[in-house]
Design an enzyme around this catalytic site. Structure first.
Site, PDB file in Angstrom:
ATOM      1  NE  ARG A  75      29.060  33.416  18.122  1.00  0.00           N
ATOM      2  CZ  ARG A  75      29.867  32.613  17.454  1.00  0.00           C
ATOM      3  NH1 ARG A  75      31.143  32.609  17.712  1.00  0.00           N
ATOM      4  NH2 ARG A  75      29.398  31.819  16.521  1.00  0.00           N
ATOM      5  N   GLY A  91       8.105  35.630  38.030  1.00  0.00           N
ATOM      6  CA  GLY A  91       7.151  36.463  38.744  1.00  0.00           C
ATOM      7  C   GLY A  91       7.317  36.177  40.223  1.00  0.00           C
ATOM      8  CG  HIS A  92      10.722  36.159  41.961  1.00  0.00           C
ATOM      9  ND1 HIS A  92      12.072  36.354  41.881  1.00  0.00           N
ATOM     10  CD2 HIS A  92      10.493  35.000  41.323  1.00  0.00           C
ATOM     11  CE1 HIS A  92      12.634  35.343  41.223  1.00  0.00           C
ATOM     12  NE2 HIS A  92      11.682  34.520  40.868  1.00  0.00           N
ATOM     13  CG  ASP A 144       5.602  29.373  39.468  1.00  0.00           C
ATOM     14  OD1 ASP A 144       5.974  30.531  39.270  1.00  0.00           O
ATOM     15  OD2 ASP A 144       5.177  28.619  38.573  1.00  0.00           O
ATOM     16  CD  GLU A 145      10.781  26.476  42.691  1.00  0.00           C
ATOM     17  OE1 GLU A 145      10.865  27.724  42.556  1.00  0.00           O
ATOM     18  OE2 GLU A 145      11.253  25.682  41.861  1.00  0.00           O
ATOM     19  CE  LYS A 152      12.835  30.973  41.982  1.00  0.00           C
ATOM     20  NZ  LYS A 152      11.653  30.180  41.635  1.00  0.00           N
ATOM     21  CD  GLN A 197      12.809  31.486  34.890  1.00  0.00           C
ATOM     22  OE1 GLN A 197      14.012  31.595  34.760  1.00  0.00           O
ATOM     23  NE2 GLN A 197      12.011  32.523  34.879  1.00  0.00           N
TER      24      GLN A 197
HETATM   25  P1  IMP Z   1       9.949  30.590  28.871  1.00  0.00           P
HETATM   26  O1  IMP Z   1      10.923  30.723  29.978  1.00  0.00           O
HETATM   27  O2  IMP Z   1       8.956  31.726  28.793  1.00  0.00           O
HETATM   28  O3  IMP Z   1      10.612  30.339  27.544  1.00  0.00           O
HETATM   29  O4  IMP Z   1       9.057  29.284  29.147  1.00  0.00           O
HETATM   30  C1  IMP Z   1       9.603  27.978  29.133  1.00  0.00           C
HETATM   31  C2  IMP Z   1       8.977  27.100  30.206  1.00  0.00           C
HETATM   32  O5  IMP Z   1       9.354  27.585  31.477  1.00  0.00           O
HETATM   33  C3  IMP Z   1       7.444  27.104  30.197  1.00  0.00           C
HETATM   34  O6  IMP Z   1       6.975  25.842  30.616  1.00  0.00           O
HETATM   35  C4  IMP Z   1       7.089  28.139  31.247  1.00  0.00           C
HETATM   36  O7  IMP Z   1       5.799  27.927  31.802  1.00  0.00           O
HETATM   37  C5  IMP Z   1       8.193  27.879  32.254  1.00  0.00           C
HETATM   38  N1  IMP Z   1       8.510  29.049  33.078  1.00  0.00           N
HETATM   39  C6  IMP Z   1       9.233  30.132  32.722  1.00  0.00           C
HETATM   40  N2  IMP Z   1       9.350  30.988  33.741  1.00  0.00           N
HETATM   41  C7  IMP Z   1       8.716  30.435  34.781  1.00  0.00           C
HETATM   42  C8  IMP Z   1       8.531  30.823  36.146  1.00  0.00           C
HETATM   43  O8  IMP Z   1       8.985  31.863  36.614  1.00  0.00           O
HETATM   44  N3  IMP Z   1       7.819  29.954  36.916  1.00  0.00           N
HETATM   45  C9  IMP Z   1       7.343  28.783  36.452  1.00  0.00           C
HETATM   46  N4  IMP Z   1       7.505  28.361  35.196  1.00  0.00           N
HETATM   47  C10 IMP Z   1       8.181  29.185  34.369  1.00  0.00           C
END
Ligand code: IMP
Length: 436
Positions: free
Chosen positions: A142, A40-41, A13-14, A16, A223
């Site tokens: 796999r 979510g960009h 969520d920076e 990007k 992420q």
């Molecule tokens: P998952 O990727 O849905 O398995 O979630 C694992 C961890 O990554 C959780 O803490 C989510 O909140 C975090 N996370 C996954 N995708 C994002 C993102 O795009 N932004 C921020 N945190 C994320």
């Protein structure tokens, strides 16, 4: 022509999406290299907001090829919906290409993700419940289904039925939830497959050819560094590798083809989901940052936890990504504060202090932030058009980050709109991505 990676330097969520969108104007190909619809960009352009989950953030420029690489996991229903929504808003999506090696997120992955989080109770990770972990787990075991399997309806049906028979047992016996209905789901899957077939291609070859032809390629991470499966704050991480090094494998090019790594960090820090967060703000200021920064998840709508800038974690991100420059986003949000605490060191349980990110989980869990208080500027940045317009204290804040991290800040973003950004050394210095 070498490629540039855009990587999240914190917990995702920076901003990007906005930075990729900005650089995509002068790029030919934009590729996502890992993750799936957990991302979510957000891009704001001409007053319109676009929230992208699967599709790379170059999609708003006509003619840009947008690649979903082999390292990604794809929920076919969500991808079809995203493409349809973009088309309905007048954005052409015929430039989207999906690697045949990308794995599919199936309905059972989503069901298992939710069921395992429920089972974990207090120990849950706080996932986005989009099926990410279970899909990557099947890939590693796999037994996953890949995009190339959708090319043949018979193969797809066969793989779908075989997998579902086993997953239904797991859902019923272990998780105690209703099994999934084969017939209806298989039909739905075939409809998505028919829609996506023309987009499936050898994207590794496509990117290689583009680079050979001298085209500009951006590799877009999802992420962030601290959510990396191998180097992040495990187990509170995602199930893929957002780090810049993974861009090469995620897209299918050699690491020697990459020459720029642009990290993206907020001027403060946010985190969604569970897990330790040393600089999390206590008291009313946390809610203030959240409101001013609109810190609610793009994918889940969850409130983001907010903290002061953490230079120990950022120093780590510079190191593990081999960052060549940094973009600092949302500096405008800090205008509300008279004083800005910035964490430069951690105090560990044995009372020693360190500038380096702890290698062991329990040290990190107990790390206390040591702050330096920088003066705020307490004025809006709405009229800032170039670096020289920034208040002195804002320029000093950025200079402090550069000095502490020993990396150049090449972009500072001051708002959600595409043009609300200043480049201290000109756009041409941003990882070789100046105007053509
Ligand atoms: P998952 O990727 O849905 O398995 O979630 C694992 C961890 O990554 C959780 O803490 C989510 O909140 C975090 N996370 C996954 N995708 C994002 C993102 O795009 N932004 C921020 N945190 C994320």
């Amino acid at each position: 022509m070498p490629a540039t990676v855009i990587v999240g330097a914190q917990w995702g969520d920076e901003g990007k999406g906005k930075i990729v969108d900005l650089l995509a104007r002068d790029s030919d190909v934009v590729c996502r290299y890992q993750g799936g619809p957990n991302a979510g960009h957000t891009i704001v352009c001409d007053g319109e907001t676009f929230k992208l989950h699967h599709v790379p953030s170059g999609i708003l420029y006509a003619g840009t090829v947008c690649v979903v690489g082999a390292g990604c996991v794809v929920d076919p229903g969500l991808l079809v919906r995203e493409l349809d929504e973009l088309e309905a808003r007048g954005i052409a999506t015929d430039g989207v290409r999906v690697s045949g090696n990308a794995h599919l997120i199936m309905p059972w992955h989503v069901a298992i993700d939710s069921a395992s989080e429920r089972r974990l109770g207090r120990l849950q990770i706080g996932t986005t419940r989009r099926g990410i972990g279970p899909a990557y787990a099947d890939k590693a075991a796999r037994i996953g289904i890949r995009m190339q399997d959708i090319l043949d309806p018979k193969i797809l049906r066969q793989k779908f039925e075989t997998a579902l028979a086993e997953k239904n047992e797991l859902l019923e016996r272990i998780h105690g939830v209703e099994p999934l209905e084969v017939e209806e789901l298989a039909e739905r899957m075939e409809a998505y497959a028919a829609r996506l077939r023309p987009s499936v291609t050898d994207t590794s070859l496509l990117v290689d050819r583009a680079l050979r032809d001298g085209r500009r390629v951006l590799l877009e991470g999802a992420q962030g560094t601290l959510l990396d499966l191998d180097h992040g704050t495990y187990p509170f991480v995602t199930s893929s590798n957002p780090l810049a090094g993974a861009a090469a494998t995620g897209v299918g090019i050699g690491p020697t083809r990459i020459d720029g790594v642009l990290g993206v960090a907020k001027a403060y820090v946010t985190r969604v989901g569970e897990g330790p967060f040393p600089t999390e703000i206590e008291g009313a200021d946390q809610a203030r940052v959240r409101e001013l920064g609109g810190e609610y998840g793009t994918t889940t709508g969850r409130e983001r936890r907010c903290g002061w800038l953490d230079l120990v974690a950022l120093r780590f991100a510079v190191r593990v990504n081999g960052m060549t420059s940094l973009a600092v986003t949302k500096l405008d949000v800090l205008s509300a504060f008279a004083e800005l605490p910035v964490c430069t060191r951690y105090r560990l349980p044995d009372c020693t202090e360190t500038e380096e990110f702890p290698a062991h989980q329990s040290d990190f869990h107990h790390a206390e932030p040591v702050y330096e208080a920088l003066p705020g500027w307490e004025e809006p940045l709405d009229d800032v058009a170039e670096v020289a317009d920034l208040p002195e204290a804002a320029r000093d804040y950025v200079a402090f980050v550069e000095e502490q991290l020993e990396v150049e800040v090449s972009l500072v973003s001051l708002g959600a709109e595409r043009e609300r950004v200043v480049a201290p050394r000109g756009l041409a210095s941003v990882a070789g991505h100046g105007p053509r």
